[in-house]
Design a protein around this motif. Sequence first.
Motif, PDB file in Angstrom:
ATOM      1  N   GLU A  25      -6.331 153.521  15.581  1.00  0.00           N
ATOM      2  CA  GLU A  25      -5.448 152.366  15.803  1.00  0.00           C
ATOM      3  C   GLU A  25      -5.231 151.611  14.494  1.00  0.00           C
ATOM      4  N   LEU A  28      -2.688 153.302  12.365  1.00  0.00           N
ATOM      5  CA  LEU A  28      -1.359 153.104  12.936  1.00  0.00           C
ATOM      6  C   LEU A  28      -0.845 151.699  12.625  1.00  0.00           C
ATOM      7  N   GLU A  29      -1.699 150.705  12.780  1.00  0.00           N
ATOM      8  CA  GLU A  29      -1.293 149.320  12.511  1.00  0.00           C
ATOM      9  C   GLU A  29      -1.051 149.068  11.022  1.00  0.00           C
ATOM     10  N   GLY A  32       1.387 152.609   9.856  1.00  0.00           N
ATOM     11  CA  GLY A  32       2.360 153.244  10.742  1.00  0.00           C
ATOM     12  C   GLY A  32       2.121 154.743  10.854  1.00  0.00           C
ATOM     13  N   ARG A  34       0.108 157.973  12.547  1.00  0.00           N
ATOM     14  CA  ARG A  34      -0.715 158.560  13.603  1.00  0.00           C
ATOM     15  C   ARG A  34      -1.552 159.652  12.934  1.00  0.00           C
TER      16      ARG A  34
END
Length: 72
Positions: A25, A28-29, A32, A34
Amino acid sequence: MSDRLMSAEDLARVTGKKTSNKQAEWFLEEFGLRVVRCGDGSPVMTWATFQALMDKRAGILSNGQAPNLTVS
């Protein structure tokens, strides 16, 4: 930088998160991105990839130079 994979300890230190899901996470935060994961769910990240992400964030090109930020 190295193509060596970041260890579980490295990922925890960089992200500040202890669990694999929270680490994913965070990537991703923050970027951006994955992240690819191992069969056990842990993120797979090399130090070279992490450095490239940090360089991009800092505005440094892959050749090690900063972009020309002059406005015409």
